[in-house]
Design a protein around this motif. Structure first.
Motif, PDB file in Angstrom:
ATOM      1  N   ALA A 192      46.872  37.068  69.372  1.00 43.03           N
ATOM      2  CA  ALA A 192      46.020  37.974  70.148  1.00 43.03           C
ATOM      3  C   ALA A 192      45.471  39.106  69.283  1.00 43.03           C
ATOM      4  N   ALA A 193      46.261  39.575  68.308  1.00 46.65           N
ATOM      5  CA  ALA A 193      45.846  40.707  67.477  1.00 46.65           C
ATOM      6  C   ALA A 193      45.178  40.287  66.181  1.00 46.65           C
ATOM      7  N   ASN A 194      45.003  39.009  65.952  1.00 46.74           N
ATOM      8  CA  ASN A 194      44.427  38.532  64.688  1.00 46.74           C
ATOM      9  C   ASN A 194      43.056  39.156  64.437  1.00 46.74           C
ATOM     10  N   ASN A 195      42.861  39.663  63.238  1.00 45.63           N
ATOM     11  CA  ASN A 195      41.641  40.363  62.790  1.00 45.63           C
ATOM     12  C   ASN A 195      41.488  41.748  63.431  1.00 45.63           C
ATOM     13  N   GLY A 196      42.456  42.128  64.252  1.00 39.25           N
ATOM     14  CA  GLY A 196      42.383  43.424  64.911  1.00 39.25           C
ATOM     15  C   GLY A 196      43.566  44.295  64.565  1.00 39.25           C
ATOM     16  N   ILE A 232      42.559  56.386  65.286  1.00 35.11           N
ATOM     17  CA  ILE A 232      42.514  55.679  64.006  1.00 35.11           C
ATOM     18  C   ILE A 232      41.792  54.349  64.175  1.00 35.11           C
ATOM     19  N   PHE A 233      42.131  53.643  65.240  1.00 33.61           N
ATOM     20  CA  PHE A 233      41.502  52.341  65.501  1.00 33.61           C
ATOM     21  C   PHE A 233      39.990  52.473  65.658  1.00 33.61           C
ATOM     22  N   LYS A 234      39.542  53.440  66.441  1.00 33.16           N
ATOM     23  CA  LYS A 234      38.111  53.573  66.729  1.00 33.16           C
ATOM     24  C   LYS A 234      37.309  54.017  65.515  1.00 33.16           C
ATOM     25  N   ALA A 235      37.959  54.691  64.558  1.00 33.10           N
ATOM     26  CA  ALA A 235      37.255  55.155  63.366  1.00 33.10           C
ATOM     27  C   ALA A 235      37.360  54.167  62.214  1.00 33.10           C
ATOM     28  N   SER A 236      38.016  53.024  62.451  1.00 27.08           N
ATOM     29  CA  SER A 236      38.258  52.060  61.379  1.00 27.08           C
ATOM     30  C   SER A 236      37.222  50.938  61.393  1.00 27.08           C
ATOM     31  N   ALA A 237      37.272  50.117  60.357  1.00 30.14           N
ATOM     32  CA  ALA A 237      36.363  48.983  60.260  1.00 30.14           C
ATOM     33  C   ALA A 237      36.683  47.915  61.297  1.00 30.14           C
ATOM     34  N   ARG A 238      37.853  48.010  61.932  1.00 31.53           N
ATOM     35  CA  ARG A 238      38.257  47.014  62.939  1.00 31.53           C
ATOM     36  C   ARG A 238      37.933  47.462  64.364  1.00 31.53           C
ATOM     37  N   ALA A 239      37.146  48.519  64.499  1.00 29.86           N
ATOM     38  CA  ALA A 239      36.914  49.131  65.815  1.00 29.86           C
ATOM     39  C   ALA A 239      36.326  48.162  66.834  1.00 29.86           C
ATOM     40  N   LYS A 240      35.590  47.148  66.353  1.00 28.95           N
ATOM     41  CA  LYS A 240      34.979  46.189  67.275  1.00 28.95           C
ATOM     42  C   LYS A 240      35.883  44.990  67.548  1.00 28.95           C
ATOM     43  N   GLN A 241      37.064  44.985  66.938  1.00 25.60           N
ATOM     44  CA  GLN A 241      37.996  43.887  67.133  1.00 25.60           C
ATOM     45  C   GLN A 241      39.001  44.218  68.237  1.00 25.60           C
ATOM     46  N   GLN A 242      39.924  43.285  68.448  1.00 27.48           N
ATOM     47  CA  GLN A 242      40.912  43.447  69.517  1.00 27.48           C
ATOM     48  C   GLN A 242      42.013  44.412  69.092  1.00 27.48           C
ATOM     49  N   SER A 289      47.658  31.411  59.743  1.00 29.06           N
ATOM     50  CA  SER A 289      47.368  32.650  59.017  1.00 29.06           C
ATOM     51  C   SER A 289      46.789  33.707  59.959  1.00 29.06           C
ATOM     52  N   VAL A 290      47.205  34.966  59.751  1.00 25.55           N
ATOM     53  CA  VAL A 290      46.695  36.067  60.560  1.00 25.55           C
ATOM     54  C   VAL A 290      46.411  37.276  59.664  1.00 25.55           C
ATOM     55  N   ASP A 291      45.488  38.095  60.108  1.00 27.00           N
ATOM     56  CA  ASP A 291      45.131  39.329  59.414  1.00 27.00           C
ATOM     57  C   ASP A 291      45.223  40.454  60.422  1.00 27.00           C
ATOM     58  N   ILE A 292      46.280  41.258  60.335  1.00 25.11           N
ATOM     59  CA  ILE A 292      46.566  42.266  61.355  1.00 25.11           C
ATOM     60  C   ILE A 292      46.863  43.607  60.699  1.00 25.11           C
ATOM     61  N   ARG A 293      46.286  44.667  61.255  1.00 22.25           N
ATOM     62  CA  ARG A 293      46.706  46.011  60.873  1.00 22.25           C
ATOM     63  C   ARG A 293      47.717  46.492  61.909  1.00 22.25           C
ATOM     64  N   VAL A 294      48.839  47.029  61.436  1.00 20.93           N
ATOM     65  CA  VAL A 294      49.912  47.446  62.328  1.00 20.93           C
ATOM     66  C   VAL A 294      50.032  48.959  62.341  1.00 20.93           C
ATOM     67  N   MET A 295      50.091  49.524  63.556  1.00 20.49           N
ATOM     68  CA  MET A 295      50.396  50.942  63.734  1.00 20.49           C
ATOM     69  C   MET A 295      51.635  51.041  64.614  1.00 20.49           C
ATOM     70  N   SER A 296      52.656  51.737  64.124  1.00 22.06           N
ATOM     71  CA  SER A 296      53.939  51.816  64.815  1.00 22.06           C
ATOM     72  C   SER A 296      54.163  53.228  65.347  1.00 22.06           C
ATOM     73  N   ILE A 297      54.653  53.312  66.560  1.00 18.92           N
ATOM     74  CA  ILE A 297      54.837  54.602  67.239  1.00 18.92           C
ATOM     75  C   ILE A 297      56.309  54.796  67.557  1.00 18.92           C
TER      76      ILE A 297
END
Length: 447
Positions: free
Chosen positions: A227-231, A190-200, A267-275
């Motif tokens: 550490a995860a900001n924008n990623g 999901i991360f690699k196919a997303s718009a954030r793929a180049k982020q952390q 302020s932070v912008d983070i996408r969260v994926m929970s397992i």
């Protein structure tokens, strides 16, 4: 960054170059002008993901800036033997023992800065020729990435389609499934196919995270949210979060900020994926999980199917893994006998893809001929029809632990990393199966 395009016949390895480290590579324009497809990466996680996706290729590592750990990079290189490495160094670094050992052990060649583009181009071109010769010997040699998401069964096609659609959005995702099914691989896809793929992308073990959400990074101790900001933030077994950790996480997700040590809001912008290993039905009943946080995390959900529900993929995956590890460990093994395939098909695989990986890896390492026979597989014989699934699961789990400990010379931390579990979980499993060695063994193994 990906630059240029090169079209090659499918049977021929394209002019793909992976460049790790360094910020101002003056020799790159000459490579691009010669038709090379250049991929730049600056951190180990991105590099490993990229190498697994690309498969056999040429890698150039710039050691001249001392901007990463040579020990960590060596470990990553050792796990990706399908790559041919060339090192770029300063002359004074050649007297450094660690760098010298790295070049001798892992590199085909090295160049001292400033880099002579013509000689580098000639060397890399020759190595691509060698890779193409390898392709003739290993005709199926190719993409070793996303092994948990491969398969032709309906459930896997559905999962891949869901991954593609979810990746296009920026919503929070809960990924559930039994242990060993490949939930981390789904999150990475999901991360690699997303718009954030180049982020952390930051992965957090929720069993061990502290209340202040601080982790150790290459830059030292850092707040997870910084550490995860924008990623992307991946929470491994998020149900293990303490109540205080849940409170702070909810605040960050609800307000889009957290408070720094100086008391100011950041302020932070983070996408969260929970397992989680829990089923979605069980998650809704957990009293220890805050409802408001759960609804923030579970905007969309995915369930990764167990291997027993995709039995038509078992032989495909086994042969795929056989190719991978035979190439990686320079083994003579190339195929599975009919009896071995039958045994793989009849086994219920309580440990899922992770268990299959351990079985194939062990068989490849011990193989003495091209064909792996049934007796070389360490799979419990299902001679008793009344043998309970619980007993099979326990025996399989114990065998998998023994295998991974053997592969890592008894080192608990290394074995836990290979299994993809926390050190605490690894110790619980070892205690469960009475595999904990005497304490003196830990000291000798430097665990």
């Amino acid at each position: 960054m990906t630059i240029g395009t090169v079209k090659k016949p499918k049977a021929i390895i394209s002019n793909t170059l992976v460049v790790f480290g360094g910020s101002n590579q003056r020799w790159l324009p000459a490579m691009e002008s010669a038709g090379w497809l250049c991929h730049r990466c600056y951190d180990l996680r991105t590099a490993e993901t990229l190498l697994l996706d690309i498969g056999p290729c040429i890698g150039v590592v710039d050691l001249s800036h001392d901007d990463f750990s040579i020990h960590s990079f060596s470990a990553m290189v050792n796990r990706n033997k399908q790559v041919r490495w060339i090192a770029l160094v300063r002359d004074d670094q050649l007297t450094n023992e660690a760098i010298g050992q790295f070049i001798v052990n892992f590199c085909l060649d090295y160049f001292s800065v400033p880099i002579p583009p013509e000689q580098l181009l000639q060397t890399i071109g020759h190595q691509v020729g060698m890779l193409n010769l390898e392709r003739q010997v290993w005709p199926q040699l190719g993409n070793f990435g996303l092994q948990g998401l491969q398969g032709s069964t309906a459930v896997m096609k559905k999962l891949r389609d869901q991954v593609k659609r979810i990746a296009l959005s920026d919503v929070a995702v809960v990924i559930s499934g039994e242990s060993g099914t490949g939930k981390i691989l789904v999150a990475d896809a999901i991360f690699k196919a997303s718009a954030r793929a180049k982020q952390q992308v930051v992965r957090v073990n929720c069993e061990t995270i502290t209340a202040d959400w601080m982790i150790e990074t290459d830059s030292g101790m850092q707040c997870v949210f910084e550490a995860a900001n924008n990623g992307v933030l991946i929470l491994e077994e998020f149900t293990a979060l303490t109540d205080s950790c849940q409170q702070l996480l909810y605040q960050v997700l609800a307000e889009g900020s957290y408070y720094g040590v100086d008391g100011n809001a950041i302020s932070v912008d983070i996408r969260v994926m929970s397992i989680t290993n829990h089923s979605l039905e069980h998650l809704s009943t957990l009293a220890t999980l805050r409802r408001e946080l759960y609804f923030r995390l579970n905007v969309v959900s995915l369930t990764v199917p167990p291997l027993r529900e995709r039995s038509d993929d078992i032989i495909f995956l086994a042969e795929f893994l056989l190719l991978k590890y035979a190439r990686q460990y320079n083994s003579v093994a190339k195929s599975l006998s009919e009896q071995a395939q039958a045994m793989l098909m009849q086994y219920p695989w309580p440990g899922n893809v992770r268990e299959l990986i351990c079985q194939i890896k062990r068989a490849v390492l011990l193989a003495e001929s091209k064909c792996i026979e049934a007796e070389q597989l360490d799979i419990p014989r299902l001679v008793d029809d009344k043998l309970s699934l619980k007993k099979i699961r326990a025996e399989s789990e114990r065998n998998a632990l023994l295998t991974v400990l053997e592969n890592n010379k008894g080192q608990i931390s290394a074995a836990a990393r290979e299994l993809g579990v926390s050190r605490a979980t690894m110790y619980r499993l070892l205690n469960k199966h009475e595999l904990i060695p005497p304490s003196r063994c830990f000291r000798q193994g430097h665990v």
